[in-house]
Design a protein around this motif. Structure first.
Motif: not given
Ligand SMILES: Nc1ncnc2c1ncn2[C@@H]1O[C@H](COP(=O)(O)OP(=O)(O)OP(=O)(O)O)[C@@H](O)[C@H]1O
Ligand SMILES: [Mg+2]
Lengths: 271, 102
Positions: A43-45, A47-51
């Motif tokens: 799901g959105s948020g 952590g995919k992009s963070t990973l």
């Molecule tokens: N630079 C940042 N500073 C603080 N919190 C962040 C930052 N980037 C992302 N987050 C938080 O980390 C969590 C994971 O974010 P991430 O962008 O990895 O999600 P995602 O799975 O890629 O979502 P999406 O599908 O919407 O792209 C979210 O709760 C977001 O609010």
């Protein structure tokens, strides 16, 4: 290319990371073999992009180990780091090009940065890559003269211009029309089959995931919920996985007290 | 300075360049140089790819430049015996439709 060897090219162990006080990744493991396409969903948020950013070494994790092509990215020399950069292609969610350069110059950028190839060679390679993403002849245009989907494809051309061993895509086909999106899927498959590239692809598109993935990893709240082949994921009885496949949004049971706090407390923070 | 991975057979009419192993950033400039200098002295140049296991984009670009040089100087340029894998790399950029391949 032969994919019969079992070489691990991406190895993530027990990755934990925080943004401020919030735990975003909570013990993620990942093991990608040479020639494998690994799709990351969730799901959105979740952590995919963070990973991805952590695997690329753009952020420092709280805990855990990351090895790319057998090298621990936090313990390598400057030269090894430089080599690794050339072996990795990246196409981010925002897929930005430099607006002051032509499309062709954008694609050629890594060749100028990392190689000493002849001008003719650089021109031919970058135009070849534009052909591969179906932008043949568009090298002279400025990014502002391209549609959104064309910008994404040009960014993709740039990400493969060095013939990387590892490719990382964050939503390569988001916002593209279905025909172009399916062309990108085909391209991803042929890059694996002809060049033996290994890839991590983040996507929300189920059809695309099922078409390209050797294995799918589903993240949920910063944890690895499940990893398996397409068949295994489709058969999963895990409720969260089923929710994701049916695109139903997940509603946690509301805790009224907590909810009220979130709405009213001036200093409320997520933990 | 001819490396082991590249050598050629040449008479007045034809030069066959044999390449083997992996062609990548570390040696593609040598391939390019060999192709272009052969084209300057021989009417027909063929690059034999039978023993090439991998060729990267800079190696393919050397072939493209060779073909372009041949076409604009009234010479002939072709590839021979690419492996299935090298052929699929050529197909990715649709270059199988551009080169004479035997
Ligand atoms: N630079 C940042 N500073 C603080 N919190 C962040 C930052 N980037 C992302 N987050 C938080 O980390 C969590 C994971 O974010 P991430 O962008 O990895 O999600 P995602 O799975 O890629 O979502 P999406 O599908 O919407 O792209 C979210 O709760 C977001 O609010
Ligand atoms: Mg994201």
């Amino acid at each position: 290319m032969e994919t019969n060897n079992n070489e691990t090219v991406i190895e993530v162990k027990d990755l934990v990371t925080h943004y401020g006080q919030r735990k975003i990744l909570d013990g993620v493991d990942l093991d990608v073999k040479k020639g494998e396409i690994r799709v990351i969903m969730g799901g959105s948020g979740s952590g995919k992009s963070t990973l991805l950013w952590h695997i690329l070494g753009l952020y420092q994790p709280t805990e855990g180990q990351i090895k790319l092509l057998g090298k621990d990215i936090h313990r390598i020399s400057f030269n090894e780091q430089l080599q690794l950069k050339q072996d990795i292609g990246v196409s981010f969610q925002s897929g930005a090009l430099f607006s002051s350069m032509t499309v062709g110059e954008n694609v050629a950028l890594p060749l100028r940065e990392f190689t000493e190839l002849d001008e003719n060679t650089i021109r031919i390679i970058s135009r070849m890559k534009l052909e591969v993403v179906n932008l043949g002849g568009f090298h002279k245009l400025m990014p502002s003269q391209l549609s959104g989907g064309m910008v994404k494809r040009a960014a993709l051309a740039r990400s493969i211009v060095m013939d990387p061993k590892l490719l990382f895509f964050d939503e390569p086909s988001a916002g593209l029309d279905p025909v172009v999106a399916s062309e990108i899927d085909d391209l991803i498959l042929s890059l694996r089959d002809t060049m033996g590239m290994s890839m991590v692809v983040v996507t929300h598109e189920l059809d695309s995931a099922f078409k390209i993935a050797d294995k799918i990893t589903v993240l949920d709240n910063g944890k690895n919920l499940i990893t398996g082949t397409v068949e295994e994921i489709k058969k999963s009885e895990n409720k969260r996985v089923m929710d994701l496949l049916q695109r139903r949004s997940r509603h946690d049971k509301l805790n009224p007290k907590d909810y009220l706090k979130r709405l009213t407390q001036e200093n409320y923070t997520l933990t | 300075m001819t490396e082991d991975f590249i050598h050629f057979d040449k008479n007045d009419e034809l030069c066959i360049i044999y390449v083997s192993g992996e062609v990548d950033l570390s040696n593609s400039a040598e391939v390019r140089k060999t192709i272009l200098s052969a084209l300057k002295t021989t009417p027909e140049v063929v690059v034999n790819l039978a023993h090439v296991e991998y060729i990267d984009s800079s190696g393919i670009a050397a072939m493209v430049e060779g073909l372009q040089f041949a076409n604009s100087h009234g010479k002939t340029f072709g590839l021979s015996k690419p492996s299935k894998q090298v052929r699929s790399i050529l197909e990715l950029a649709r270059l199988d439709q551009v080169f004479r391949i035997d």
